[in-house]
Write a protein that holds these residues in place. Sequence first.
Motif, PDB file in Angstrom:
ATOM      1  N   VAL A   3      42.428  25.956  39.909  1.00 57.83           N
ATOM      2  CA  VAL A   3      43.058  26.871  40.853  1.00 57.83           C
ATOM      3  C   VAL A   3      41.967  27.818  41.339  1.00 57.83           C
ATOM      4  N   GLN A   4      41.957  28.051  42.660  1.00 58.94           N
ATOM      5  CA  GLN A   4      40.989  29.008  43.187  1.00 58.94           C
ATOM      6  C   GLN A   4      41.676  29.837  44.271  1.00 58.94           C
ATOM      7  N   ARG A   5      41.507  31.146  44.186  1.00 62.99           N
ATOM      8  CA  ARG A   5      42.070  32.014  45.228  1.00 62.99           C
ATOM      9  C   ARG A   5      41.310  33.325  45.309  1.00 62.99           C
ATOM     10  N   ASP A   6      41.474  33.957  46.465  1.00 63.75           N
ATOM     11  CA  ASP A   6      40.905  35.287  46.684  1.00 63.75           C
ATOM     12  C   ASP A   6      41.894  36.339  46.215  1.00 63.75           C
ATOM     13  N   LEU A   7      41.358  37.418  45.696  1.00 65.25           N
ATOM     14  CA  LEU A   7      42.129  38.605  45.347  1.00 65.25           C
ATOM     15  C   LEU A   7      41.455  39.781  46.040  1.00 65.25           C
ATOM     16  N   ALA A  26      47.347  37.991  39.798  1.00 63.16           N
ATOM     17  CA  ALA A  26      47.030  37.108  40.920  1.00 63.16           C
ATOM     18  C   ALA A  26      47.029  35.636  40.538  1.00 63.16           C
ATOM     19  N   LEU A  27      47.122  35.353  39.240  1.00 62.95           N
ATOM     20  CA  LEU A  27      47.041  33.970  38.756  1.00 62.95           C
ATOM     21  C   LEU A  27      48.232  33.621  37.859  1.00 62.95           C
ATOM     22  N   THR A 131      36.808  42.069  47.650  1.00 63.77           N
ATOM     23  CA  THR A 131      37.388  40.744  47.489  1.00 63.77           C
ATOM     24  C   THR A 131      36.742  40.028  46.311  1.00 63.77           C
ATOM     25  N   LEU A 133      36.719  36.315  44.182  1.00 66.56           N
ATOM     26  CA  LEU A 133      37.085  34.902  44.164  1.00 66.56           C
ATOM     27  C   LEU A 133      37.372  34.545  42.708  1.00 66.56           C
ATOM     28  N   THR A 135      38.444  31.658  40.006  1.00 66.24           N
ATOM     29  CA  THR A 135      38.472  30.218  39.794  1.00 66.24           C
ATOM     30  C   THR A 135      38.920  29.959  38.364  1.00 66.24           C
TER      31      THR A 135
END
Length: 139
Positions: A3-7, A26-27, A131, A133, A135
């Motif tokens: 899973v990868q996303r910006d916060l 956020a995860l 920001t 990232l 992962t």
Amino acid sequence: MWVQRDLTLKPQPRGFHLITREIVGALPELGQVRAGLLHVFIRHTSASLTVNENASPDVRRDFERYFNAHVPEGWREWEHTLEGPDDMPAHIKASLLGPSLTLPVQSGRPALGTWQGVYLCEHRDHSGPRTLLLTLHGE
């Protein structure tokens, strides 16, 4: 699982700010990971990340005092001064602490010690949102 996303974190004043809850929040997929790794990378050159004491605010204030004393604004040797007196010291502080952390994940949570938390280290007087990232890899 990958899973990868910006916060994106709201702007913070200069200092050391606990952000463990924001990262975990956020995860939601963290709860599914029995064993894994969480990599956290900040996409900025004047802020950094570290893991340290999560209970006493004195520790965060002492971190700020230490770095301000050892990487001072107004040092006459700075050449990069166009973005303000706090900019070059912020770059140095960010390089000393680093842009990323790799945290173990165990039983659905970051496997931090009892008194450990993740800090956003904000080195500018007037920054914008920051920001990260995130992962996550695990099973």
